[in-house]
Scaffold this motif. Structure first.
Motif, PDB file in Angstrom:
ATOM      1  N   ASP A   1       7.887   1.813  -8.322  1.00  0.00           N
ATOM      2  CA  ASP A   1       8.680   2.756  -7.936  1.00  0.00           C
ATOM      3  C   ASP A   1       9.782   2.137  -6.866  1.00  0.00           C
ATOM      4  OD1 ASP A   1       5.989   4.407  -7.554  1.00  0.00           O
ATOM      5  OD2 ASP A   1       7.302   4.343  -5.780  1.00  0.00           O
TER       6      ASP A   1
ATOM      7  N   PHE B   1       5.760   7.486   0.988  1.00  0.00           N
ATOM      8  CA  PHE B   1       6.510   6.684   2.143  1.00  0.00           C
ATOM      9  C   PHE B   1       7.489   7.726   2.957  1.00  0.00           C
ATOM     10  CE2 PHE B   1       4.334   2.867   1.311  1.00  0.00           C
ATOM     11  CZ  PHE B   1       4.448   2.059   2.328  1.00  0.00           C
ATOM     12  N   ARG B   2       8.283   8.420   1.997  1.00  0.00           N
ATOM     13  CA  ARG B   2       9.496   9.149   2.443  1.00  0.00           C
ATOM     14  C   ARG B   2       9.289  10.640   2.256  1.00  0.00           C
ATOM     15  NH1 ARG B   2      12.507   5.742   5.683  1.00  0.00           N
ATOM     16  NH2 ARG B   2      12.045   3.518   4.849  1.00  0.00           N
TER      17      ARG B   2
ATOM     18  N   PRO C   1      14.861  11.660 -11.616  1.00  0.00           N
ATOM     19  CA  PRO C   1      14.539  12.170 -10.376  1.00  0.00           C
ATOM     20  C   PRO C   1      15.100  11.809  -9.099  1.00  0.00           C
ATOM     21  CG  PRO C   1      12.831  10.466 -11.145  1.00  0.00           C
ATOM     22  CD  PRO C   1      13.835  11.101 -12.052  1.00  0.00           C
ATOM     23  N   PRO C   2      15.646  12.405  -8.087  1.00  0.00           N
ATOM     24  CA  PRO C   2      16.423  11.947  -7.033  1.00  0.00           C
ATOM     25  C   PRO C   2      15.593  10.914  -6.188  1.00  0.00           C
ATOM     26  CG  PRO C   2      15.373  13.981  -6.626  1.00  0.00           C
ATOM     27  CD  PRO C   2      15.052  13.995  -7.815  1.00  0.00           C
ATOM     28  N   PRO C   3      16.376  10.092  -5.326  1.00  0.00           N
ATOM     29  CA  PRO C   3      15.425   9.119  -4.587  1.00  0.00           C
ATOM     30  C   PRO C   3      14.410   9.657  -3.833  1.00  0.00           C
ATOM     31  CG  PRO C   3      18.008   8.958  -4.292  1.00  0.00           C
ATOM     32  CD  PRO C   3      17.587  10.214  -5.151  1.00  0.00           C
ATOM     33  N   MET C   4      13.326   8.775  -3.865  1.00  0.00           N
ATOM     34  CA  MET C   4      12.132   9.478  -3.245  1.00  0.00           C
ATOM     35  C   MET C   4      11.162  10.293  -3.843  1.00  0.00           C
ATOM     36  SD  MET C   4      12.957   7.236  -1.008  1.00  0.00           S
ATOM     37  CE  MET C   4      14.530   6.296  -0.922  1.00  0.00           C
TER      38      MET C   4
ATOM     39  N   LEU D   1      -3.742   2.046 -11.212  1.00  0.00           N
ATOM     40  CA  LEU D   1      -2.405   2.258 -10.836  1.00  0.00           C
ATOM     41  C   LEU D   1      -1.364   2.414 -11.967  1.00  0.00           C
ATOM     42  CD1 LEU D   1      -1.089   3.068  -8.135  1.00  0.00           C
ATOM     43  CD2 LEU D   1      -0.421   0.449  -8.084  1.00  0.00           C
TER      44      LEU D   1
ATOM     45  N   LEU E   1      -9.118   5.839  -2.589  1.00  0.00           N
ATOM     46  CA  LEU E   1      -7.759   5.069  -3.100  1.00  0.00           C
ATOM     47  C   LEU E   1      -8.177   3.940  -3.995  1.00  0.00           C
ATOM     48  CD1 LEU E   1      -5.345   5.513  -0.016  1.00  0.00           C
ATOM     49  CD2 LEU E   1      -5.645   7.147  -2.046  1.00  0.00           C
ATOM     50  N   LEU E   2      -9.266   3.460  -3.581  1.00  0.00           N
ATOM     51  CA  LEU E   2      -9.711   2.092  -4.608  1.00  0.00           C
ATOM     52  C   LEU E   2      -9.525   2.580  -5.974  1.00  0.00           C
ATOM     53  CD1 LEU E   2     -10.707  -0.654  -4.899  1.00  0.00           C
ATOM     54  CD2 LEU E   2     -13.006   0.133  -4.806  1.00  0.00           C
TER      55      LEU E   2
ATOM     56  N   TYR F   1      12.744   2.628  -1.037  1.00  0.00           N
ATOM     57  CA  TYR F   1      12.049   3.530  -0.021  1.00  0.00           C
ATOM     58  C   TYR F   1      11.420   2.825   0.939  1.00  0.00           C
ATOM     59  CZ  TYR F   1       7.334   1.983  -2.143  1.00  0.00           C
ATOM     60  OH  TYR F   1       6.493   1.164  -2.574  1.00  0.00           O
TER      61      TYR F   1
ATOM     62  N   VAL G   1      -1.791  -4.136  -9.330  1.00  0.00           N
ATOM     63  CA  VAL G   1      -1.706  -3.366  -7.982  1.00  0.00           C
ATOM     64  C   VAL G   1      -0.392  -3.664  -7.737  1.00  0.00           C
ATOM     65  CG1 VAL G   1      -2.516  -2.889  -5.912  1.00  0.00           C
ATOM     66  CG2 VAL G   1      -4.158  -2.829  -7.718  1.00  0.00           C
TER      67      VAL G   1
ATOM     68  N   PRO H   1      15.035   4.870 -11.375  1.00  0.00           N
ATOM     69  CA  PRO H   1      14.717   5.316 -12.851  1.00  0.00           C
ATOM     70  C   PRO H   1      15.992   5.090 -13.772  1.00  0.00           C
ATOM     71  CG  PRO H   1      15.006   7.193 -11.203  1.00  0.00           C
ATOM     72  CD  PRO H   1      14.902   5.871 -10.744  1.00  0.00           C
TER      73      PRO H   1
ATOM     74  N   SER I   1       2.629  -2.744 -10.433  1.00  0.00           N
ATOM     75  CA  SER I   1       2.891  -1.165 -10.630  1.00  0.00           C
ATOM     76  C   SER I   1       3.162  -0.670  -9.069  1.00  0.00           C
ATOM     77  CB  SER I   1       1.814  -0.517 -11.349  1.00  0.00           C
ATOM     78  OG  SER I   1       1.691  -0.711 -12.712  1.00  0.00           O
TER      79      SER I   1
ATOM     80  N   MET J   1      -5.972   2.866  -6.996  1.00  0.00           N
ATOM     81  CA  MET J   1      -5.542   1.130  -7.247  1.00  0.00           C
ATOM     82  C   MET J   1      -5.985   0.629  -8.616  1.00  0.00           C
ATOM     83  SD  MET J   1      -3.472   0.848  -4.824  1.00  0.00           S
ATOM     84  CE  MET J   1      -3.030   1.286  -3.286  1.00  0.00           C
TER      85      MET J   1
ATOM     86  N   TRP K   1      -4.648  -4.045  -0.125  1.00  0.00           N
ATOM     87  CA  TRP K   1      -4.564  -3.702  -1.834  1.00  0.00           C
ATOM     88  C   TRP K   1      -4.115  -4.722  -2.814  1.00  0.00           C
ATOM     89  CZ3 TRP K   1      -8.038  -0.183  -2.319  1.00  0.00           C
ATOM     90  CH2 TRP K   1      -8.110   0.604  -1.542  1.00  0.00           C
TER      91      TRP K   1
ATOM     92  N   GLU L   1      20.002   2.886  -3.096  1.00  0.00           N
ATOM     93  CA  GLU L   1      19.619   4.137  -2.847  1.00  0.00           C
ATOM     94  C   GLU L   1      18.235   4.685  -3.179  1.00  0.00           C
ATOM     95  OE1 GLU L   1      21.769   8.384  -4.617  1.00  0.00           O
ATOM     96  OE2 GLU L   1      21.733   6.786  -5.882  1.00  0.00           O
ATOM     97  N   TYR L   2      17.542   4.026  -4.251  1.00  0.00           N
ATOM     98  CA  TYR L   2      16.363   4.370  -4.247  1.00  0.00           C
ATOM     99  C   TYR L   2      15.057   3.316  -3.872  1.00  0.00           C
ATOM    100  CZ  TYR L   2      17.250   7.719  -7.848  1.00  0.00           C
ATOM    101  OH  TYR L   2      17.732   9.017  -8.642  1.00  0.00           O
TER     102      TYR L   2
ATOM    103  N   HIS M   1      10.801   9.541  -7.068  1.00  0.00           N
ATOM    104  CA  HIS M   1      10.461   8.869  -8.397  1.00  0.00           C
ATOM    105  C   HIS M   1       9.426   8.102  -8.625  1.00  0.00           C
ATOM    106  CE1 HIS M   1      12.535   6.079  -5.447  1.00  0.00           C
ATOM    107  NE2 HIS M   1      12.327   5.331  -6.155  1.00  0.00           N
ATOM    108  N   GLY M   2       8.385   8.246  -7.509  1.00  0.00           N
ATOM    109  CA  GLY M   2       7.217   7.550  -7.803  1.00  0.00           C
ATOM    110  C   GLY M   2       6.388   8.226  -6.779  1.00  0.00           C
ATOM    111  N   ILE M   3       4.923   7.823  -7.027  1.00  0.00           N
ATOM    112  CA  ILE M   3       4.042   8.348  -5.873  1.00  0.00           C
ATOM    113  C   ILE M   3       4.187   7.462  -4.669  1.00  0.00           C
ATOM    114  CG2 ILE M   3       2.684   9.565  -7.369  1.00  0.00           C
ATOM    115  CD1 ILE M   3       0.647   7.038  -7.240  1.00  0.00           C
ATOM    116  N   PHE M   4       4.322   5.915  -4.750  1.00  0.00           N
ATOM    117  CA  PHE M   4       4.426   5.383  -3.304  1.00  0.00           C
ATOM    118  C   PHE M   4       5.774   5.756  -2.475  1.00  0.00           C
ATOM    119  CE2 PHE M   4       1.648   1.350  -3.678  1.00  0.00           C
ATOM    120  CZ  PHE M   4       0.752   2.242  -4.650  1.00  0.00           C
ATOM    121  N   ALA M   5       6.920   5.946  -3.411  1.00  0.00           N
ATOM    122  CA  ALA M   5       8.239   6.249  -2.594  1.00  0.00           C
ATOM    123  C   ALA M   5       8.031   7.523  -1.836  1.00  0.00           C
ATOM    124  CB  ALA M   5       9.203   6.319  -3.697  1.00  0.00           C
TER     125      ALA M   5
ATOM    126  N   ALA N   1      -9.993  -4.478  -7.621  1.00  0.00           N
ATOM    127  CA  ALA N   1      -8.930  -3.820  -8.156  1.00  0.00           C
ATOM    128  C   ALA N   1      -8.027  -5.091  -8.966  1.00  0.00           C
ATOM    129  CB  ALA N   1      -8.008  -2.946  -7.516  1.00  0.00           C
TER     130      ALA N   1
END
Lengths: 287, 133
Positions: free
Chosen positions: A169, B99-100, B87-90, B116, B109-110, A230, A162, A173, A165, B113, A151, A227-228, B92-96, A157
């Motif tokens: 995360d 993954f977690r 937001p608490p860790p993990m 994004l 998913l294209l 991932y 990509v 925040p 962004s 992206m 990706w 902490e943040y 705070h975003g769709i990738f985080a 894309a």
């Protein structure tokens, strides 16, 4: 009124595994060299605040380079690099960093890197404990799978967005908007290198079962995870440190995977702690 | 259930307003046109975007009501994390979260992206509007 920064930039040429490289670095300060590696697909501006930190640069010569193919360090000058797929290996990465330190004739440098720079810090402690006074792996772990993805440079894309962004995360925040957006901006610039860097990060870097071979008494290791983050959580950083005899771990609260770039004041507190730990270890050795 | 419907329909309007009035989405969303399903376990929302503006948000769409390109699916509990101001860790975003946590990214998913930047920003608006679950 114009104001000049004390930070200066230079190029240095040297060779790494047959590649002719012209490498750009920024530096400021005097004292023990503190060599800083940016994160994957990025460049040395991530260290902009550390480079201008009067308190740190009083005692340390802070040097932040652009890895070859990043920022102002062009791809190899003697190679048709556009005919190959770029995949960074641990062997090449380690050879680059030691060659850079040799080119600058650095004595007892401390090496600090974040993310794929943190992973290579572990590789340096394993392979070259005599060349470095200490290492500070930031956002590091023995293994970090899952990010070597197509990706990042998919032609259908907008790769710049990509990458930028996609790592957004990884930041907390709470970090200031200005600094998070500066980091986002850097990430729009490196999509062609990012995926290849992540070959090292998620594939070739795999120290599972080998951490016990690192001697943190010989080359002190202070791991710092946030902490943040991932990708390499504080728990994974702690577990990595626990498997390295003599290594220490610092958890960074309220911050993410690009700590030096997304929120320097918070990062600095932890960095000072890490430098104190290293100083006391090295001082105990000579004292 | 009437009270719940009132709460969620209020959220639809809040989310529409937050999106359509968001400076970043309006500055960079000229080509943000796609449809995605926000599956929040207790409710789902089909968000249809056109040129950076919310065209329609369907609550709990039926199986053949309309089409969408991708799904962001997670438990109500995970979404409640996204709805906090900090937001608490993990969460705070769709990738985080992908993954977690139990959040999954499904479908084409294209398209995700390709949009994004705007999707990431729009999901962050949940910190202002809260979540309807």
């Amino acid at each position: 009124m114009a104001k000049f920064s004390p930070v200066t930039g230079r190029y240095v040429t040297f060779e790494v595994m047959g590649d002719e490289l012209k490498v750009f670095f920024l530096e400021n300060g005097s004292g023990q060299p503190l060599v800083c590696q940016h994160t994957a697909g990025c460049h040395n501006h991530q260290w902009r605040d550390l480079l201008e930190d009067e308190e740190i640069t009083q005692n340390y010569r802070v040097i932040a380079y652009d890895l070859v193919r990043h920022g102002k360090s062009d791809p190899p000058k003697n190679k048709e690099w556009w005919k190959e797929e770029y995949r960074l290996t641990a062997d090449y990465y380690v050879a680059f960093i030691t060659a850079f330190c040799d080119a600058l004739e650095l004595e007892d440098p401390i090496f600090m890197g974040s993310s794929f720079g943190g992973q290579v810090a572990l590789q340096l402690a394993l392979r070259h404990p005599d060349r470095f006074a200490a290492v500070i792996p930031v956002e590091a772990a023995d293994y970090s799978p899952g990010f070597f993805l197509d990706w990042w440079q998919h032609p259908h894309a907008n790769a710049a967005q990509v990458c930028a962004s996609g790592v957004w995360d990884l930041m907390a925040p709470q970090s200031p908007d200005q600094d998070r957006w500066a980091t986002w901006f850097y990430y729009t610039q490196g999509s062609e290198a990012f995926r290849g860097d992540l070959y090292f990060y998620s594939v070739d870097h795999d120290l599972r079962g080998r951490l016990g071979e690192i001697d943190a008494e010989k080359c002190p290791v202070v791991i710092m995870n946030a902490e943040y983050d991932y990708l390499t959580t504080p728990e994974e950083g702690r577990q990595t440190a626990e498997q390295i005899p003599g290594a220490e771990f610092i958890e960074m609260k309220g911050i993410g995977h690009f700590p030096m770039s997304e929120n320097y004041p918070v990062f600095k507190q932890h960095l000072q702690q890490a430098l104190q730990k290293i100083e006391s270890k090295l001082g105990a050795r000579t004292g | 259930m009437a009270a719940e419907t009132a709460v969620t329909s209020g959220w639809i309007e809040d989310f529409r307003r937050a999106s359509d009035e968001d400076a970043e989405l309006q500055a960079h969303g000229r080509y943000y046109s796609c449809a995605y399903l926000l599956d929040m376990e207790e409710h789902s929302y089909l968000v249809q975007m056109h040129a950076g503006k919310v065209e329609e948000i369907l609550e709990d769409p039926g199986p053949l009501d309309d089409r969408y390109q991708f799904i962001i699916r997670a438990s109500a509990e995970t979404w409640r994390g996204f709805g906090q101001e900090t937001p608490p860790p993990m969460h705070h975003g769709i990738f985080a979260a992908a993954f977690r946590t139990d959040l999954s990214l499904e479908g084409d998913l294209l398209v995700l992206m390709q949009n994004l930047r705007c999707v990431v920003r729009q999901i962050e608006l949940l910190r202002q509007t809260g979540v309807p679950v």
